[in-house]
Design an enzyme around this catalytic site. Structure first.
Site, PDB file in Angstrom:
ATOM      1  N   SER A 104      24.197  41.984 -37.806  1.00 54.08           N
ATOM      2  CA  SER A 104      23.460  42.674 -36.966  1.00 54.08           C
ATOM      3  C   SER A 104      24.377  42.609 -35.466  1.00 54.08           C
ATOM      4  O   SER A 104      25.780  42.952 -35.510  1.00 54.08           O
ATOM      5  CB  SER A 104      22.216  42.098 -36.503  1.00 54.08           C
ATOM      6  OG  SER A 104      21.395  42.612 -35.986  1.00 54.08           O
ATOM      7  N   ASP A 253      20.078  48.974 -35.409  1.00 54.99           N
ATOM      8  CA  ASP A 253      18.722  48.801 -35.358  1.00 54.99           C
ATOM      9  C   ASP A 253      18.095  48.581 -33.802  1.00 54.99           C
ATOM     10  O   ASP A 253      16.766  48.632 -33.607  1.00 54.99           O
ATOM     11  CB  ASP A 253      18.077  47.631 -36.248  1.00 54.99           C
ATOM     12  CG  ASP A 253      18.543  46.504 -36.140  1.00 54.99           C
ATOM     13  OD1 ASP A 253      19.647  46.174 -35.165  1.00 54.99           O
ATOM     14  OD2 ASP A 253      18.353  45.389 -36.806  1.00 54.99           O
TER      15      ASP A 253
HETATM   16 MG    MG Z   1      20.998  44.833 -35.513  1.00 55.09          MG
END
Ligand code: MG
Length: 458
Positions: A104, A253
């Site tokens: 991430s 995201d």
């Molecule tokens: Mg992420």
């Protein structure tokens, strides 16, 4: 045999520094456990595999592939793709689950695994614990015999299907956005966002000026999309006279915005603006987590809909959204969830919603931000006290006597009239307690943090 002391194992997955804790052996061990777990739970064999653009990604993806095959799983590899794309691919394939090799927003030396269940949402705490139980002590999961070894194939259509899904949002005004003819500056930090954003924005008639679009994992800046890391994008917005700047993290995201003046906007505004657009078209509950700005309370109140708060963590928000039939939700870190597409944080979805809000209102992003108002947030971390946190919570609860008390995830105290709150919760990965407070002024928020800190046992 397996030293896990240098790994961070939590409900959001398994993280470590490449070569220093995180090795192909570790990835293989956890991937096998994951494959065995979802296979057993669902009776299905297909597992979707994806990764962000990190240099260590192919190595770990190969280790994970071999491990999944060794427990009989049929691996469908979507290659470099945003985490939300992999979540959707799990749904599309009606798979047993999905595995994403991504750390991430962590720096380049990290990598990690994110575990997706059969519905396309992450495993929750209980499911993760059940999977980890398969590895208790030095135990390993049972591997299949030669005749039952799984298979491997590539799937190059996942990004296109994700794009199609976004363009099918029922209230999407594609023509309206196209007519607005926005100029967009874009920074994908050489992460997975480069595989989806340019096509999406071009489809919406935007003129795109991109930096860091090559998905090669050579992050040119600290990859977390927060103001301190976005100077290059701010300059690009000014240079190109862009209407908006968009920045994502390596697995796309999370989305953060830069206004038309070239000023990065606080990450809390992404969800607040996206929800504002959705609420112009729909009426229904909104869900966010306990640590997200009360900008969301204001957005929900103006629209006359309830706002519910869940424990921190994407899966907790997603589950609550499902339970409440929420129309939009997410996290204040730039994670927008629109159930019309899927129940996962999705930066491309967030971008489309914000662009449509600009098109509908014909207001520049700075004015839209201004219209939401602002609060001061103060975040601190303190060493985790020796004594029981429950006792500390009880003490604080009676001492501060707040009208709003929430014990879902640590302790959150709220004074709705005064428009302030404080949330303290133990970290899932470090021996610390996070304290976060929000109020009209920085002084107020700071003093709230101080009161909590003083009341915590040593
Ligand atoms: Mg992420």
């Amino acid at each position: 045999m397996f030293d896990t002391s240098r790994l961070m194992i939590s409900v959001s997955g398994l993280r470590g520094r490449v070569g220093d804790g995180l090795t192909p052996e570790v990835v293989s061990r956890y991937a096998a456990a994951f494959g065995a777990y979802v296979r057993n739970e669902t009776g299905k064999l297909t597992v979707v595999l994806g990764r962000d653009s990190r240099v260590s990604g192919p190595m770990f993806a190969r280790a994970a592939t071999a491990a999944l095959e060794s427990v009989g799983c049929e691996v469908v590899d979507v290659g470099i793709a945003p985490t939300p794309t992999v979540q959707l691919a799990v749904e599309d394939a009606e798979a047993a689950g999905g595995l994403v090799v991504t750390a991430s927003h962590n720096p380049v030396e990290w990598n990690a695994l994110k575990f997706i269940g059969p519905t396309g949402t992450f495993l929750d705490a209980k499911e993760t614990a059940a999977m980890h139980a398969l590895l208790e002590g030095d135990r390993d999961v049972a591997r299949v015999q030669w005749k039952e070894i799984g298979s491997y194939r590539q799937d190059e259509g996942a990004i296109d299907r994700h794009l199609e899904r976004i363009l099918r949002i029922p209230f999407l005004d594609r023509e309206g956005i196209r007519r607005a003819g926005f100029t967009v500056a874009l920074d994908c930090v050489r992460g997975a966002g480069g595989t989806i954003f340019p096509q999406l924005l071009e489809d919406l008639g935007c003129t795109v000026h991109g930096i860091n679009m090559e998905p090669d994992g050579l992050f040119p800046r600290a990859p977390e999309p927060v103001k301190a890391n976005l100077a290059e994008l701010e300059a690009l917005v000014r240079e190109k006279g862009a209407d908006i700047g968009l920045a994502t993290d390596p697995d796309s995201d999370r989305l953060v915005l830069v206004d038309e003046k070239g000023e990065a906007v606080g990450e809390d505004y992404t969800l607040a603006l996206a929800a504002t657009l959705v609420l112009r078209h729909r009426q229904g509950p909104v869900v966010t987590n306990l640590s997200t700005s009360r900008l969301m309370d204001d957005v929900a109140e103006r629209a006359g809909v309830p706002l519910m708060r869940s424990a921190v963590g994407e899966i907790n928000v997603a589950r609550r959204m499902q339970a409440e039939n929420a129309i939009v939700g997410g996290e204040g870190n730039g994670g927008v969830i629109l159930p019309d597409v899927h129940l996962g944080r999705d930066a491309p979805v967030g971008a489309v919603l914000v662009l449509q809000l600009m098109a509908e209102t014909r207001l520049p992003i700075s004015r839209l931000v201004e219209s939401l108002g602002s609060y001061a947030i103060v975040k601190e971390k303190v060493d985790r006290p020796q004594g029981s946190l429950d006792e500390a919570y009880a003490l604080l609860e009676s001492e501060l006597d707040a009208p709003g008390v929430d014990r879902q995830d640590g302790l959150r105290l709220e004074w709705p009239e005064e428009k302030r709150w404080v949330h303290l919760r133990p970290s899932g990965t470090e021996p610390i307690v996070r304290i976060i407070a929000e109020a009209a002024t920085r002084e107020e928020a700071k003093s709230l943090v101080e009161r909590i800190r003083a009341a915590l046992p040593a």
